[in-house]
Design an enzyme around this catalytic site. Structure first.
Site, short mmCIF file in Angstrom:
data_model
loop_
_atom_site.label_atom_id
_atom_site.label_comp_id
_atom_site.label_asym_id
_atom_site.label_seq_id
_atom_site.Cartn_x
_atom_site.Cartn_y
_atom_site.Cartn_z
N ASN A 10 -12.80 2.97 3.07
CA ASN A 10 -11.86 2.27 2.36
C ASN A 10 -11.29 1.29 3.22
O ASN A 10 -10.79 1.56 4.07
CB ASN A 10 -10.87 3.08 1.61
CG ASN A 10 -9.53 2.45 0.84
OD1 ASN A 10 -9.36 1.43 1.66
ND2 ASN A 10 -9.18 2.84 -0.26
N HIS A 13 -6.73 -1.11 4.35
CA HIS A 13 -5.61 -1.33 5.26
C HIS A 13 -5.94 -2.48 6.40
O HIS A 13 -5.09 -2.73 7.16
CB HIS A 13 -5.14 0.06 5.76
CG HIS A 13 -4.64 0.88 4.93
ND1 HIS A 13 -3.46 0.25 4.08
CD2 HIS A 13 -4.70 2.15 4.17
CE1 HIS A 13 -3.05 1.49 2.96
NE2 HIS A 13 -3.83 2.49 3.20
N HIS A 35 -9.33 -1.49 -3.23
CA HIS A 35 -8.50 -1.21 -4.34
C HIS A 35 -7.95 -2.70 -4.52
O HIS A 35 -7.09 -3.01 -3.60
CB HIS A 35 -7.43 -0.28 -3.96
CG HIS A 35 -6.56 0.13 -5.08
ND1 HIS A 35 -5.61 1.07 -5.14
CD2 HIS A 35 -6.44 -0.61 -6.35
CE1 HIS A 35 -5.02 1.21 -6.29
NE2 HIS A 35 -5.44 0.06 -7.01
N ARG A 74 -5.43 -4.07 -6.09
CA ARG A 74 -4.10 -3.80 -6.96
C ARG A 74 -3.58 -5.01 -7.58
O ARG A 74 -3.76 -6.19 -7.61
CB ARG A 74 -3.02 -3.33 -5.94
CG ARG A 74 -3.40 -2.11 -5.16
CD ARG A 74 -2.27 -1.61 -4.45
NE ARG A 74 -1.26 -1.18 -5.13
CZ ARG A 74 -0.85 0.01 -5.38
NH1 ARG A 74 -1.65 1.13 -4.83
NH2 ARG A 74 0.02 0.69 -6.01
N ARG A 88 -1.16 -6.53 -2.91
CA ARG A 88 -0.39 -6.20 -1.84
C ARG A 88 -1.31 -6.47 -0.40
O ARG A 88 -1.08 -6.45 0.61
CB ARG A 88 0.31 -4.93 -1.73
CG ARG A 88 -0.50 -3.84 -1.75
CD ARG A 88 0.75 -2.67 -1.58
NE ARG A 88 1.32 -2.65 -2.81
CZ ARG A 88 1.93 -1.41 -3.15
NH1 ARG A 88 1.80 -0.39 -2.30
NH2 ARG A 88 2.79 -1.12 -4.23
N GLU A 113 -11.72 0.30 -6.59
CA GLU A 113 -10.82 1.17 -7.03
C GLU A 113 -9.81 0.23 -7.95
O GLU A 113 -9.58 -0.81 -7.54
CB GLU A 113 -10.05 1.52 -5.99
CG GLU A 113 -9.36 2.91 -6.07
CD GLU A 113 -8.68 3.56 -4.80
OE1 GLU A 113 -9.31 3.61 -3.89
OE2 GLU A 113 -7.43 3.62 -4.93
N THR A 153 -1.80 4.97 -3.66
CA THR A 153 -2.07 5.67 -4.94
C THR A 153 -1.71 7.19 -4.81
O THR A 153 -1.86 7.75 -3.72
CB THR A 153 -3.56 5.70 -5.41
OG1 THR A 153 -4.08 4.54 -5.25
CG2 THR A 153 -3.79 6.40 -6.76
N GLU A 173 -13.33 11.75 -8.94
CA GLU A 173 -12.93 11.62 -7.59
C GLU A 173 -11.79 12.69 -7.38
O GLU A 173 -10.80 12.23 -7.86
CB GLU A 173 -12.46 10.46 -7.00
CG GLU A 173 -11.99 10.33 -5.63
CD GLU A 173 -12.08 9.29 -4.75
OE1 GLU A 173 -12.60 8.22 -5.20
OE2 GLU A 173 -11.07 9.15 -3.82
N HIS A 191 -8.52 10.91 -0.37
CA HIS A 191 -7.09 10.40 -0.16
C HIS A 191 -6.30 11.46 0.95
O HIS A 191 -6.19 12.65 0.75
CB HIS A 191 -6.05 10.78 -1.41
CG HIS A 191 -4.95 9.95 -1.51
ND1 HIS A 191 -4.82 8.67 -1.36
CD2 HIS A 191 -3.78 10.45 -1.52
CE1 HIS A 191 -3.45 8.28 -1.38
NE2 HIS A 191 -2.74 9.34 -1.53
N GLY A 192 -5.83 10.66 1.83
CA GLY A 192 -5.15 11.50 2.73
C GLY A 192 -6.05 12.19 3.90
O GLY A 192 -5.64 13.12 4.75
N1 PXP Z 1 -9.41 7.58 -2.83
C1 PXP Z 1 -8.58 6.93 -3.76
C2 PXP Z 1 -8.73 7.08 -5.00
C3 PXP Z 1 -7.56 6.27 -3.19
O1 PXP Z 1 -6.56 5.65 -4.09
C4 PXP Z 1 -7.27 6.21 -1.74
C5 PXP Z 1 -6.28 5.50 -1.21
O2 PXP Z 1 -6.55 4.25 -1.51
C6 PXP Z 1 -8.37 6.94 -0.96
C7 PXP Z 1 -9.52 7.58 -1.53
C8 PXP Z 1 -8.45 6.57 0.37
O3 PXP Z 1 -7.31 7.34 0.92
P1 PXP Z 1 -6.93 7.23 2.52
O4 PXP Z 1 -6.49 5.78 2.73
O5 PXP Z 1 -5.70 8.25 2.66
O6 PXP Z 1 -7.93 7.60 3.48
#
Ligand code: PXP
Length: 246
Positions: free
Chosen positions: A6, A9, A50, A52, A56, A77, A108, A158, A198-199
């Protein structure tokens, strides 16, 4: 196990400087194209962006650049907002992951409420599938949500690993991991393909590999953070070299 990187960032950092620009200038740093090509060279299996509603981080021009210049499948996303759905139908990424989106959240936070989403969700899924876009639903590891996802027409889920990632005790992590494993098992039994994310980071990813039938992990923040620190020393040295040369 496949890795979807992803890159949101990378764009967060770029937008910290170019938020007010109508269009991101070609020289803007960090370059999303450079990050995309680094992911390709490193052997990632896919790239996630993503788009959005508030733009952002990822901008419209970014999703087109990745689609046109990238060699990896694009996982877009996105929320169910009509404007974003229109873009996805035109862009035709290989995959879409539908997520809930609230403006006030930092990233998210929860999974989709597939049980409550009903008509709009089903209609968006069928529009996307008609364009041959694979559809994934971002859901909490909740069995009712997994059953609803299987009935929605989506091909994949997911699983949201956010609660697992945030658990602060060993027993909390164990509990969340067990929920993820049961959700993976049920999803597969109902014919869904299983992804998660996520995380996740370099410390907590190992245990997640135990989720049955897992195909892809989508990871962003931790990879971008590690890249920043791993590369900082060289970046400072390069600048010092230029200063010394003068
Ligand atoms: N999957 C989804 C659906 C997400 O919303 C995110 C965060 O944008 C991620 C994966 C990746 O999460 P992280 O940036 O915490 O690795």
């Amino acid at each position: 196990m496949q890795l979807g990187v992803n890159l949101d960032h990378v764009a967060t950092l770029r937008q910290a400087r170019y938020r007010c620009a109508k269009k991101v200038p070609p020289h803007a740093e960090p370059s999303l194209a450079a990050a995309l090509h680094a992911a390709e060279r490193a052997g990632a299996h896919g790239v996630t962006l993503h788009l959005r509603e508030d733009r952002r981080h990822i901008q419209d021009q970014d999703v087109w650049m990745v689609k046109q210049e990238g060699r990896l499948p694009l996982n877009l996303e996105m929320s169910l907002a009509p404007e974003i759905v229109r873009i996805a139908l035109k862009l035709k990424p290989e995959e879409v992951c539908l997520v809930p989106e609230r403006r006030e959240e930092v990233t998210t936070e929860g999974g989709l409420n597939v049980v409550r989403a009903e008509g709009r969700l089903k209609s968006v899924i069928s529009q996307l599938r008609r364009k041959k876009i694979r559809v994934s639903l971002f859901v909490s590891p909740n069995l009712e949500q997994v059953r609803a996802a299987a009935a929605s027409g989506a091909e994949m889920i997911e699983l949201n690993t956010g609660a697992y990632s945030e658990a602060r005790t060993a027993s909390g992590r164990k509990h969340e991991l067990s929920r993820l494993m049961k959700a993976g098992q049920l999803g597969h039994a109902l014919g869904l393909r299983i992804n998660a994310g996520h995380g996740l980071n370099y410390h907590n990813v190992g245990a997640v590999l135990a989720i049955p039938f897992l195909e892809t992990l989508n990871i962003g923040h931790s990879i971008v953070c590690r890249a920043l620190i791993a590369g900082l020393e060289d970046a400072i040295r390069d600048m010092l070299r230029l200063l010394r040369a003068s």
